[in-house]
Scaffold this active site. Structure first.
Site, PDB file in Angstrom:
ATOM      1  N   CYS A   3       0.815  -1.226   0.000  1.00  0.00           N
ATOM      2  CA  CYS A   3       0.000   0.000   0.000  1.00  0.00           C
ATOM      3  C   CYS A   3       0.844   1.270   0.000  1.00  0.00           C
ATOM      4  O   CYS A   3       0.313   2.357  -0.207  1.00  0.00           O
ATOM      5  CB  CYS A   3      -0.946  -0.010   1.190  1.00  0.00           C
ATOM      6  SG  CYS A   3      -1.879  -1.543   1.284  1.00  0.00           S
TER       7      CYS A   3
ATOM      8  N   HIS B  60      -3.503   6.719   2.292  1.00  0.00           N
ATOM      9  CA  HIS B  60      -3.918   5.413   1.796  1.00  0.00           C
ATOM     10  C   HIS B  60      -5.257   5.042   2.436  1.00  0.00           C
ATOM     11  O   HIS B  60      -5.424   5.118   3.649  1.00  0.00           O
ATOM     12  CB  HIS B  60      -2.847   4.372   2.128  1.00  0.00           C
ATOM     13  CG  HIS B  60      -3.308   2.970   1.951  1.00  0.00           C
ATOM     14  ND1 HIS B  60      -3.942   2.547   0.799  1.00  0.00           N
ATOM     15  CD2 HIS B  60      -3.267   1.901   2.787  1.00  0.00           C
ATOM     16  CE1 HIS B  60      -4.254   1.267   0.939  1.00  0.00           C
ATOM     17  NE2 HIS B  60      -3.861   0.849   2.125  1.00  0.00           N
TER      18      HIS B  60
ATOM     19  N   ASN C 265     -10.065  -1.064   0.187  1.00  0.00           N
ATOM     20  CA  ASN C 265      -8.608  -0.910   0.185  1.00  0.00           C
ATOM     21  C   ASN C 265      -8.062  -1.483  -1.130  1.00  0.00           C
ATOM     22  O   ASN C 265      -8.110  -2.691  -1.340  1.00  0.00           O
ATOM     23  CB  ASN C 265      -8.036  -1.661   1.394  1.00  0.00           C
ATOM     24  CG  ASN C 265      -6.515  -1.606   1.469  1.00  0.00           C
ATOM     25  OD1 ASN C 265      -5.848  -1.182   0.530  1.00  0.00           O
ATOM     26  ND2 ASN C 265      -5.974  -2.045   2.594  1.00  0.00           N
TER      27      ASN C 265
END
Ligand code: ACO
Length: 324
Positions: free
Chosen positions: A112, A251, A281
């Site tokens: 990420c 993020h 996500n």
């Protein structure tokens, strides 16, 4: 001074949306649990499109929007933790499909944090070389690494891609005013996906990849502790106070993590755009999809300062202070 500019942003997500209610047919969960713990309401899931295909769509959009031709691209970096294959790199497939014959292309694996790491890498390569123009893309098909009966991870992830076209130009301030990239490899077992085994006997069999495992609580604590510190370090390098940052593009892992980070930085939540409700996500794709949403919403004006922070597998964390 000669520096870099983001001349275009783009995103692509697969058309199929899967709601929290849809997931209740696969596992013991509820819309109430997922929404209240994460802020996620739905995710986009690929039906047959692999990571490179999502990334190619983003590359094509960037070329069409900016008017650049494929042969003007010197560098392509695809940040991904869900590549099509070990080899070729997803970036090589993208380079071939775009016809970007002059570009060197490679993948960057930092989960990420991948897009932030890739943007900093592209900046440094362009500054140190004769090249002027780069495509930096974050692309993921995480749905192929998810165990769709494991409620502790399956509810979190989605598929998508986003990216930017970077080029050099004369400007008064640098694009990246400060950066802070870190890896805490002693915590590497906290998020694992796509693991292989080496096998003890010979000849060996080619085996499949493992699905996601995550120590959710530990990652939550890591993110809420380390991201504010990373933002402070990057701001210090840029010579600014955190208060001078107009937007924090974090993020999109969990809305609760982002709210906690806002609290720790003592900054208003209005400075932290959220789109996790729509996408979940999407790992390395999360930052460029968010950037594209914010640009399309007309929120970013020339002269604004943005902190972009990624965090996740590695474990890793990275922040860039960007001048728009
Ligand atoms: N639906 C219903 N119940 C659930 C679900 C679900 N989907 N998942 C877990 N539960 C249950 C658990 O079994 C547990 O039940 P118990 O109390 O009876 O044992 C209870 O809910 C609490 O579970 P926790 O895991 O402690 O829940 P928590 O509040 O920590 O939330 C979450 C879990 C959302 C994963 C959170 O820890 C988190 O967001 N962590 C960070 C994730 C992250 O940031 N990842 C980013 C990196 S990802 C990457 O790099 C690819």
């Amino acid at each position: 001074m000669q520096d870099l500019k983001i001349v275009g942003t783009a995103a692509y997500v697969p058309p199929l949306t899967v709601s929290n209610d849809d997931l209740t047919t696969l596992m013991d969960t509820s819309d109430e649990w997922i929404t209240s713990r994460t802020g996620i309401r739905q995710r986009h899931i690929s039906q047959g499109e692999n990571t490179s295909e999502l990334a190619v769509k983003v590359g094509q959009k960037l070329l069409a929007q900016t008017g650049y031709s494929a042969d003007q691209i010197d560098l392509i970096i695809v940040a991904t933790m869900s590549p099509d294959a070990y080899t070729p790199s997803t970036a090589a497939i993208v380079q071939g499909k775009l016809g970007a014959a002059n570009a060197v292309a490679f993948d960057l694996s930092a989960a990420c944090s991948g897009f932030v790491f890739a943007l900093e890498t592209a900046k440094n390569i362009l500054k140190a070389s004769a090249g002027t123009t780069a495509l930096v893309i974050g692309a993921e098909v995480l749905s192929k690494l998810v165990d769709w009966h494991d409620r502790s991870t399956a509810v979190l992830f989605g598929d998508g891609a986003g990216g930017v076209l970077l080029t050099t130009e004369e400007r008064a301030t640098p694009l990246v005013a400060g950066s802070d990239l870190r890896t805490m490899g002693q915590l590497n077992d906290k998020i694992v996906a796509g693991a292989t085994t080496s096998g003890t006997s010979f000849p060996k069999q080619v085996t499949g990849l493992t699905s996601f495992t995550m120590a959710g609580r530990d990652v939550y604590k890591f993110a809420t502790n380390e991201v504010p510190k990373s933002i402070h370090r990057a701001a210090q390098k840029a010579g600014i106070e955190v208060e001078q940052i107009d937007y924090f593009l974090l993020h999109q892992a969990n809305a609760r993590i982002i709210k906690q980070i806002a609290k720790r930085l003592a900054q208003p939540l209005a400075k932290f755009p959220l789109n996790i409700d729509e996408y979940g996500n999407t790992a390395a794709a999360s930052e460029p999809i968010l950037l594209n949403d914010v640009v399309n919403a007309g929120k970013l004006k020339p002269g604004m300062t943005v902190a972009m922070s990624g965090f996740g597998g590695g474990l890793s964390v990275g922040t860039l202070i960007l001048n728009f």
